[in-house]
Design a protein around this motif. Structure first.
Motif, PDB file in Angstrom:
ATOM      1  N   ASP A 132      21.939 -30.419  17.189  1.00  0.00           N
ATOM      2  CA  ASP A 132      20.395 -31.083  18.398  1.00  0.00           C
ATOM      3  C   ASP A 132      20.802 -30.166  19.726  1.00  0.00           C
ATOM      4  O   ASP A 132      20.214 -30.047  20.657  1.00  0.00           O
ATOM      5  N   ASN A 143       2.505 -32.481  17.267  1.00  0.00           N
ATOM      6  CA  ASN A 143       4.591 -32.245  17.680  1.00  0.00           C
ATOM      7  C   ASN A 143       5.124 -33.211  16.949  1.00  0.00           C
ATOM      8  O   ASN A 143       5.196 -33.998  16.829  1.00  0.00           O
ATOM      9  N   PHE A 152       8.141 -34.065  17.015  1.00  0.00           N
ATOM     10  CA  PHE A 152       8.641 -35.243  17.667  1.00  0.00           C
ATOM     11  C   PHE A 152       7.791 -36.524  17.874  1.00  0.00           C
ATOM     12  O   PHE A 152       8.894 -37.902  18.265  1.00  0.00           O
ATOM     13  N   GLU A 153       6.909 -36.635  17.912  1.00  0.00           N
ATOM     14  CA  GLU A 153       5.419 -37.985  17.563  1.00  0.00           C
ATOM     15  C   GLU A 153       6.096 -38.312  16.255  1.00  0.00           C
ATOM     16  O   GLU A 153       4.835 -38.873  15.776  1.00  0.00           O
ATOM     17  N   GLN A 175      12.357 -37.205  11.624  1.00  0.00           N
ATOM     18  CA  GLN A 175      11.974 -35.795  13.212  1.00  0.00           C
ATOM     19  C   GLN A 175      12.505 -34.491  13.220  1.00  0.00           C
ATOM     20  O   GLN A 175      13.515 -34.730  11.714  1.00  0.00           O
ATOM     21  N   LYS A 200      14.153 -28.904  18.789  1.00  0.00           N
ATOM     22  CA  LYS A 200      14.780 -29.380  19.831  1.00  0.00           C
ATOM     23  C   LYS A 200      14.214 -28.718  21.684  1.00  0.00           C
ATOM     24  O   LYS A 200      12.999 -29.691  21.904  1.00  0.00           O
ATOM     25  N   ARG A 206      11.357 -27.841  21.042  1.00  0.00           N
ATOM     26  CA  ARG A 206       9.394 -28.059  20.798  1.00  0.00           C
ATOM     27  C   ARG A 206       9.241 -28.954  21.296  1.00  0.00           C
ATOM     28  O   ARG A 206       7.751 -29.729  22.076  1.00  0.00           O
ATOM     29  N   ASP A 207      10.027 -30.479  21.169  1.00  0.00           N
ATOM     30  CA  ASP A 207       9.903 -31.620  21.779  1.00  0.00           C
ATOM     31  C   ASP A 207       9.039 -31.797  23.440  1.00  0.00           C
ATOM     32  O   ASP A 207       8.085 -32.078  23.775  1.00  0.00           O
ATOM     33  N   GLU A 208       9.879 -31.186  24.546  1.00  0.00           N
ATOM     34  CA  GLU A 208       9.354 -30.769  25.774  1.00  0.00           C
ATOM     35  C   GLU A 208       8.331 -30.021  25.715  1.00  0.00           C
ATOM     36  O   GLU A 208       7.124 -30.296  26.480  1.00  0.00           O
ATOM     37  N   TYR A 268       6.005 -28.554  23.910  1.00  0.00           N
ATOM     38  CA  TYR A 268       4.903 -29.960  23.469  1.00  0.00           C
ATOM     39  C   TYR A 268       4.155 -30.432  24.240  1.00  0.00           C
ATOM     40  O   TYR A 268       3.121 -30.476  24.240  1.00  0.00           O
ATOM     41  N   LYS A 269       4.920 -31.397  24.663  1.00  0.00           N
ATOM     42  CA  LYS A 269       5.252 -32.593  25.253  1.00  0.00           C
ATOM     43  C   LYS A 269       4.311 -31.784  26.364  1.00  0.00           C
ATOM     44  O   LYS A 269       2.673 -32.725  27.411  1.00  0.00           O
TER      45      LYS A 269
END
Length: 333
Positions: free
Chosen positions: A12, A294, A296-297, A303, A310, A312-314, A316-317
């Motif tokens: 990651d 998301n 990561f949720e 996960q 990786k 996608r996490d930021e 999506y947020k």
């Protein structure tokens, strides 16, 4: 089969340059979402990808009773609640025009208390057009800027598009592109949907595919997609089988090379998704734009894995935070 490879967080890791480019991309996402009501001519803020919602569905994930023994411990219930969102990949919502058949089928799996266990954004094209994180981020940033009317350097954008082309020239990518073209007029619920990226399955790594059961490929093809889905659920149930592939060898099942198919990894059925008739919910709603898929949720054991994942996490947020800020204001206007 050999034992599956174990997850390692090194899959990651982003470089310093990639992290810096991600910050620029996040800013372009926020700008896009803030302007998305005018970009798509709607009265709410949209996502910056898969902007159009065709349907939100409520259903269940039924665990296969014949699940392999070494996977049973991961699922302690026979049935889980599911929320699904059908969408189109375009950044802009088109009205009165035929959409390209690039569809999404995002799934949120919940436990009995309503807590999210895992999110899986699935798509009907199983491959990703770029392996280089830097190339993808630069291209995506430029696309966001274009739609947000902050278009900068055409030459820079053209260079990044050119750099993606070699990733599109694999046998797998060409094969699936031809297959999608031939099925371009098929009913949205008749497609297989894929995770594209890789996910954890506790200490193992997997890809996901869902395949519909007994569906008419030409159902409602003369109607707009949203209308055809609504019409289908007025009198039909929908069932789709859920399969996974496990990673055994990075040569045959690469984690960070998403433009080729995995091979030499059999599909394992783990269950079915079931949506009963009348499970169609209002798709044009601020509430649905506040839904987040998301990945990561999710619980730690489910996960996402890999560098492209990786990102996608930021992303999506930022998208969700910006939509929340705008849509909560619009909702109570």
């Amino acid at each position: 089969m050999p034992d599956p490879l174990k997850y390692n967080k090194n899959f990651d890791k982003l470089s310093y340059e990639e992290k810096q480019l991600l910050e620029e991309t996040k800013k372009s996402i926020a700008d896009f979402v803030e302007q998305s009501p005018s970009i798509s001519d709607v009265n709410y803020a949209t996502r910056n990808a898969h902007a159009k919602t065709y349907a939100v569905l409520s259903g269940h994930f039924i665990i296969d009773p014949h699940l392999p023994q070494d996977l049973k411990y991961l699922f302690d219930k026979e049935k889980y609640e599911v929320i699904a969102r059908l969408s189109n990949a375009n950044l802009k919502i088109k009205k009165n025009k035929k959409d390209i058949p690039a569809y999404g089928f995002s799934i949120k799996i919940k436990d009995d208390t309503g807590r999210t266990i895992s999110n899986y954004p699935l798509v009907n094209f199983p491959l990703f057009p770029a392996n280089s994180v830097s190339v993808f981020l630069k291209m995506f940033t430029n696309i966001n800027k274009f739609y947000a009317k902050k278009w900068g350097n055409w030459i820079s954008f053209a260079k990044n598009i050119w750099k993606v082309i070699p990733s599109l020239m694999t046998f797998s990518f060409i094969k699936h592109s031809i297959a999608l073209f031939l099925k371009r007029n098929d009913f949205i619920l008749s497609f297989d949907y894929h995770s594209v990226g890789v996910y954890r399955l506790d200490d193992k790594m997997m890809k996901i595919k869902i395949s519909p059961k007994d569906i008419q490929k030409k159902f409602g093809t003369r109607k707009e997609v949203r209308s055809s889905v609504k019409s289908y659920f007025a009198s039909n149930d929908y069932e789709t089988e859920v399969f996974i592939q496990l990673c055994y060898d990075l040569k045959d099942q690469p984690i960070n090379k998403l433009n080729i198919e995995w091979k030499n990894s059999p599909f394992i059925k783990i269950g079915e998704l079931r949506f009963e008739k009348n499970s169609f919910q209002n798709s044009i709603s601020c509430d649905n734009e506040l839904l987040s898929f998301n990945p990561f949720e999710s619980a730690e054991i489910f996960q996402p894995v890999g560098k492209i994942q990786k990102l996608r996490d930021e992303a999506y947020k930022v998208s969700l935070q910006t939509r929340k800020k705008i849509n909560k204001l619009l909702k109570y206007k």
